[in-house]
Design a protein around this motif. Structure first.
Motif, PDB file in Angstrom:
ATOM      1  N   CYS A  64     -33.861 -14.626  26.750  1.00 23.29           N
ATOM      2  CA  CYS A  64     -33.082 -15.869  26.556  1.00 23.29           C
ATOM      3  C   CYS A  64     -31.603 -15.510  26.369  1.00 23.29           C
ATOM      4  N   PHE A  66     -29.240 -17.181  25.148  1.00 27.82           N
ATOM      5  CA  PHE A  66     -28.570 -17.789  23.997  1.00 27.82           C
ATOM      6  C   PHE A  66     -28.973 -17.132  22.671  1.00 27.82           C
ATOM      7  N   CYS A  67     -29.878 -16.151  22.728  1.00 28.31           N
ATOM      8  CA  CYS A  67     -30.353 -15.514  21.505  1.00 28.31           C
ATOM      9  C   CYS A  67     -29.416 -14.378  21.075  1.00 28.31           C
ATOM     10  N   HIS A 116     -33.886 -20.167  18.292  1.00 26.45           N
ATOM     11  CA  HIS A 116     -34.445 -20.311  19.637  1.00 26.45           C
ATOM     12  C   HIS A 116     -35.500 -21.414  19.634  1.00 26.45           C
ATOM     13  N   HIS A 168     -33.887 -22.768  24.521  1.00 29.43           N
ATOM     14  CA  HIS A 168     -33.059 -22.620  23.319  1.00 29.43           C
ATOM     15  C   HIS A 168     -32.191 -23.883  23.107  1.00 29.43           C
TER      16      HIS A 168
HETATM   17 ZN   LIG Z   1     -32.999 -18.176  22.679  1.00 30.77          ZN
END
Ligand SMILES: [Zn+2]
Length: 332
Positions: A64, A66-67, A116, A168
């Motif tokens: 992911c 955005f993590c 998330h 996310h």
């Molecule tokens: Zn994420």
């Protein structure tokens, strides 16, 4: 102001019998723009979530962008003329440029890189306020750098059914030199009509949720989407004009709405905060917040030919029932 509705009757013969059956369909007209919406008898079109979102979240986490650990490397930065740091941070919220731009200035902001998996019942006013604050800073920065970009909106696709391509949770900002269709339609509404609509809802009380100070919340009389809420901040016309107190107030109502959605069994939503140019005379900054179908294999989308191609809402959750569900939270 009269909140206009008409009734249509459908007649059919019950399967396996000769018995005629009649169904009433209520057609309502939105007091601001006149768009119509069909309020259907309860048909179970929006079943509660029985999907294991947490497990699905864990499966989608590796990779992911955005993590933590990946967000700084994999997300695009803002152009230096918009923001020298490339990203805007408010509390846990982090805002960056949208890899898939929808306008001359598109931004994505996560509630937090660590979140998330974030079910609606766990979205707190603080998380919402920081996320909105990051988007407000973005709108201000764009308008300062490029004065012709006057049309700002803050939006959300939350979970796949709402149009989100990433699990996310995040919000999205658009700042542009031209309005979207709904920004244009709303900006064309005579200012007095907003006041008359709110007054009519306050008087009726059936869909009026509350006044959190400077912002009023109602359940939409003629919704385009299920369990649709609207909020109006009469003193300002653009998200760029939201001050710290108003952001907190907006986030408080927003979190109350999402908490109620969670209680009703929903886990996906869309939101749009429709900005007009800053200082637009008589235009109240306003938003729509609405549920989407739950994530599950072979699910039914709540968005049909009516919503997408006729711009006609069709919901089987009566706005007055939604107001009964949600109103308690605003009155506490
Ligand atoms: Zn994420």
């Amino acid at each position: 102001m009269e909140l206009r509705r008409e009734f249509l009757t459908a007649e059919m013969i019950e399967p396996g019998t000769d018995k005629p059956v009649r169904t009433t369909i209520e057609v309502r007209f939105d007091p601001l723009t006149g768009h119509s919406s069909r309020v259907l008898p309860e048909r179970g079109l929006m079943p509660a979530s029985d999907f294991d979102l947490e497990t699905f979240g864990r499966q989608s986490q590796p990779g992911c962008p955005f993590c933590p650990g990946r967000i700084d490397v994999l997300t695009p930065r803002l152009a230096p003329r918009i923001h020298p740091d490339g990203r805007i941070v408010r509390g846990e919220a982090v805002l960056f440029a949208n890899l898939h731009a929808y306008s001359s200035h598109s931004a994505v902001s996560v509630y937090s890189p660590r979140l998330h998996y974030l079910p609606l019942g766990e979205i707190t006013p603080r998380l919402v306020a920081d996320n909105i604050a990051a988007q407000v800073a973005f709108a201000k920065a764009v308008m300062a750098a490029e004065p012709r970009s006057q049309w700002a909106s803050i939006n959300a696709n939350h979970m796949l059914p709402s149009g989100s391509s990433l699990f996310h949770p995040h919000m999205q900002g658009i700042v542009d030199s031209r309005p979207t269709t709904w920004q244009r339609l709303l900006a064309e509404v005579p200012p007095q009509r907003f006041a008359d609509y709110l007054e009519a809802e306050r008087r009726s009380g059936e869909r009026y949720l509350g006044d959190t100070g400077r912002i009023q919340w109602i359940v939409s009389f003629a919704p385009i989407a299920p369990a649709e809420l609207r909020a109006f901040a009469p003193a300002i016309s653009s998200p760029a004009e939201l001050d710290v107190d108003l952001i907190d107030e907006l986030a408080h109502g927003f979190a109350l709405g999402l908490g109620a959605y969670a209680e009703m069994g929903f886990e996906s939503f869309n939101c749009a905060i429709y900005g007009a140019p800053p200082g637009a005379e008589g235009y109240p900054l306003n938003l729509r917040l609405a549920c989407r179908s739950n994530l599950t294999p072979f699910y039914r989308s709540d968005s049909t030919f009516l919503e997408r191609l006729h711009w006609e809402g069709a919901v089987d959750l009566a706005p007055e029932s939604v107001a009964r569900w949600i109103g308690e939270r605003f009155r506490k």
